[in-house]
Design a protein around this motif. Structure first.
Motif, PDB file in Angstrom:
ATOM      1  N   CYS A  10     -22.656 -44.347  37.505  1.00 41.62           N
ATOM      2  CA  CYS A  10     -22.869 -42.497  37.493  1.00 41.62           C
ATOM      3  C   CYS A  10     -22.018 -41.970  37.145  1.00 41.62           C
ATOM      4  O   CYS A  10     -20.588 -41.939  35.839  1.00 41.62           O
ATOM      5  CB  CYS A  10     -22.489 -42.941  39.129  1.00 41.62           C
ATOM      6  N   TYR A  11     -22.319 -40.415  37.104  1.00 43.74           N
ATOM      7  CA  TYR A  11     -21.613 -39.124  36.934  1.00 43.74           C
ATOM      8  C   TYR A  11     -20.001 -39.331  37.807  1.00 43.74           C
ATOM      9  O   TYR A  11     -19.810 -39.729  39.017  1.00 43.74           O
ATOM     10  CB  TYR A  11     -22.351 -38.169  37.617  1.00 43.74           C
ATOM     11  N   ALA A  12     -18.976 -39.593  37.432  1.00 46.25           N
ATOM     12  CA  ALA A  12     -17.517 -39.492  37.406  1.00 46.25           C
ATOM     13  C   ALA A  12     -17.524 -38.457  37.448  1.00 46.25           C
ATOM     14  O   ALA A  12     -15.795 -38.343  37.953  1.00 46.25           O
ATOM     15  CB  ALA A  12     -17.007 -40.490  36.886  1.00 46.25           C
ATOM     16  N   GLY A  13     -17.561 -36.850  37.128  1.00 48.08           N
ATOM     17  CA  GLY A  13     -16.598 -35.542  37.382  1.00 48.08           C
ATOM     18  C   GLY A  13     -16.787 -34.994  38.533  1.00 48.08           C
ATOM     19  O   GLY A  13     -17.554 -35.820  39.331  1.00 48.08           O
ATOM     20  N   ALA A  14     -16.048 -33.957  38.167  1.00 46.25           N
ATOM     21  CA  ALA A  14     -16.720 -33.174  40.145  1.00 46.25           C
ATOM     22  C   ALA A  14     -15.445 -33.390  41.027  1.00 46.25           C
ATOM     23  O   ALA A  14     -14.043 -33.723  40.259  1.00 46.25           O
ATOM     24  CB  ALA A  14     -18.133 -32.785  40.211  1.00 46.25           C
ATOM     25  N   ASP A  15     -16.066 -34.145  41.720  1.00 46.22           N
ATOM     26  CA  ASP A  15     -14.857 -34.457  42.983  1.00 46.22           C
ATOM     27  C   ASP A  15     -14.865 -35.723  43.081  1.00 46.22           C
ATOM     28  O   ASP A  15     -14.459 -36.482  44.283  1.00 46.22           O
ATOM     29  CB  ASP A  15     -15.439 -33.376  43.929  1.00 46.22           C
ATOM     30  N   GLY A  16     -15.456 -36.543  41.707  1.00 46.45           N
ATOM     31  CA  GLY A  16     -15.796 -37.940  42.203  1.00 46.45           C
ATOM     32  C   GLY A  16     -16.319 -39.083  43.608  1.00 46.45           C
ATOM     33  O   GLY A  16     -15.984 -39.975  44.043  1.00 46.45           O
ATOM     34  N   LYS A  17     -17.209 -38.015  44.425  1.00 44.54           N
ATOM     35  CA  LYS A  17     -18.507 -38.148  45.416  1.00 44.54           C
ATOM     36  C   LYS A  17     -18.446 -39.402  45.389  1.00 44.54           C
ATOM     37  O   LYS A  17     -19.125 -40.286  46.164  1.00 44.54           O
ATOM     38  CB  LYS A  17     -18.452 -36.992  46.275  1.00 44.54           C
ATOM     39  N   LEU A  18     -19.570 -38.842  44.253  1.00 47.03           N
ATOM     40  CA  LEU A  18     -20.288 -40.205  43.735  1.00 47.03           C
ATOM     41  C   LEU A  18     -19.668 -41.679  43.303  1.00 47.03           C
ATOM     42  O   LEU A  18     -20.687 -42.912  43.947  1.00 47.03           O
ATOM     43  CB  LEU A  18     -21.713 -39.444  42.602  1.00 47.03           C
ATOM     44  N   VAL A  19     -19.141 -41.547  43.022  1.00 46.17           N
ATOM     45  CA  VAL A  19     -17.963 -42.871  42.548  1.00 46.17           C
ATOM     46  C   VAL A  19     -17.317 -43.705  43.629  1.00 46.17           C
ATOM     47  O   VAL A  19     -17.840 -44.697  44.092  1.00 46.17           O
ATOM     48  CB  VAL A  19     -16.838 -42.576  41.743  1.00 46.17           C
ATOM     49  N   ARG A  20     -16.995 -42.821  44.570  1.00 41.74           N
ATOM     50  CA  ARG A  20     -16.805 -42.821  46.175  1.00 41.74           C
ATOM     51  C   ARG A  20     -17.500 -43.724  46.966  1.00 41.74           C
ATOM     52  O   ARG A  20     -17.562 -44.995  47.375  1.00 41.74           O
ATOM     53  CB  ARG A  20     -15.149 -42.348  46.777  1.00 41.74           C
ATOM     54  N   TYR A  21     -18.718 -43.128  46.608  1.00 41.29           N
ATOM     55  CA  TYR A  21     -20.172 -43.273  47.461  1.00 41.29           C
ATOM     56  C   TYR A  21     -20.523 -45.792  47.053  1.00 41.29           C
ATOM     57  O   TYR A  21     -20.399 -45.549  47.686  1.00 41.29           O
ATOM     58  CB  TYR A  21     -21.141 -42.907  46.845  1.00 41.29           C
ATOM     59  N   TYR A  22     -20.542 -45.705  45.798  1.00 43.68           N
ATOM     60  CA  TYR A  22     -20.265 -47.188  45.236  1.00 43.68           C
ATOM     61  C   TYR A  22     -19.240 -47.303  45.595  1.00 43.68           C
ATOM     62  O   TYR A  22     -19.278 -48.230  46.217  1.00 43.68           O
ATOM     63  CB  TYR A  22     -20.423 -46.791  43.662  1.00 43.68           C
ATOM     64  N   GLU A  23     -18.212 -47.183  45.454  1.00 41.47           N
ATOM     65  CA  GLU A  23     -16.666 -47.791  46.513  1.00 41.47           C
ATOM     66  C   GLU A  23     -17.422 -47.994  47.852  1.00 41.47           C
ATOM     67  O   GLU A  23     -16.834 -49.606  48.173  1.00 41.47           O
ATOM     68  CB  GLU A  23     -15.836 -47.178  45.823  1.00 41.47           C
ATOM     69  N   GLY A  24     -17.790 -46.930  48.123  1.00 37.59           N
ATOM     70  CA  GLY A  24     -17.978 -47.366  50.203  1.00 37.59           C
ATOM     71  C   GLY A  24     -19.164 -48.233  49.771  1.00 37.59           C
ATOM     72  O   GLY A  24     -19.018 -48.996  51.100  1.00 37.59           O
ATOM     73  N   ASN A  25     -19.822 -48.819  49.252  1.00 40.05           N
ATOM     74  CA  ASN A  25     -20.822 -49.564  48.906  1.00 40.05           C
ATOM     75  C   ASN A  25     -20.012 -50.781  47.966  1.00 40.05           C
ATOM     76  O   ASN A  25     -21.552 -51.567  47.484  1.00 40.05           O
ATOM     77  CB  ASN A  25     -22.375 -49.742  48.488  1.00 40.05           C
TER      78      ASN A  25
END
Length: 172
Positions: free
Chosen positions: A134-149
């Motif tokens: 996934c996209y890992a830039g900006a605020d990192g929310k998408l990476v954290r979403y996957y980590e939360g899953n």
């Protein structure tokens, strides 16, 4: 809201592109244009070709919320060619492509339901590694979403010299 998951088919491609467009519009509204730009992805023929390509290589799933298509992902046996420079995992895997949701259903768990379904399908196939990038830039929310899953960070990469990406894995 009842969430059901079914296999997608060729007739679902317009709905999938609509979900991608919904995601782009939502990202633009959040001022987060670095991930997928500002133009609806359905207007890019390469996006439609990519959606069909992965659908043909694997299995597309559609999460429906009260019988309305709400989210999608496609599960294949390998990542996209853009990750060919990374070392292979050295074991069978399932790989998630094009996870997206219709943002009208944001916060209802449709994406997480699809990720759980992908994990179950991977496990059912006798495979113990599920990966996604996934996209890992900006605020990192998408990476954290996957980590939360249940995913953990593995490799980082850069796409087209300026798009920061993150590969994540989940052991099953």
């Amino acid at each position: 809201m009842e969430i059901t998951i079914r296999e997608g088919g060729p007739d679902d491609v317009p709905a999938i592109l609509g979900m991608l467009d919904s995601s782009v519009a939502w990202l633009v509204g959040q001022g987060r244009t670095e991930q997928w730009g500002t133009t609806p992805l359905s207007e890019n023929s390469k996006t439609a070709e990519s959606v069909v390509h992965y659908k043909d290589k694997g299995v597309t799933y559609i999460a429906e919320a009260d019988r309305v298509p709400a989210a999608t992902l496609t599960l294949t046996d390998a990542p996209g060619a853009y990750l060919a420079h990374l070392p292979p995992p050295g074991e069978p895997e399932r790989y998630i492509h094009w996870l997206a949701s219709d943002r009208r259903f944001r916060g209802h768990g449709v994406g997480s339901a699809l990720l759980a379904h992908a994990a179950e399908e991977t496990r059912r196939a006798g495979v113990s590694l599920l990966r996604v990038d996934c996209y890992a830039g900006a605020d990192g929310k998408l990476v954290r979403y996957y980590e939360g899953n249940g995913f953990t960070r593995t490799d980082t990469y850069t796409f087209r010299n300026d798009w920061p990406g993150q590969v994540l894995a989940r052991r099953l």
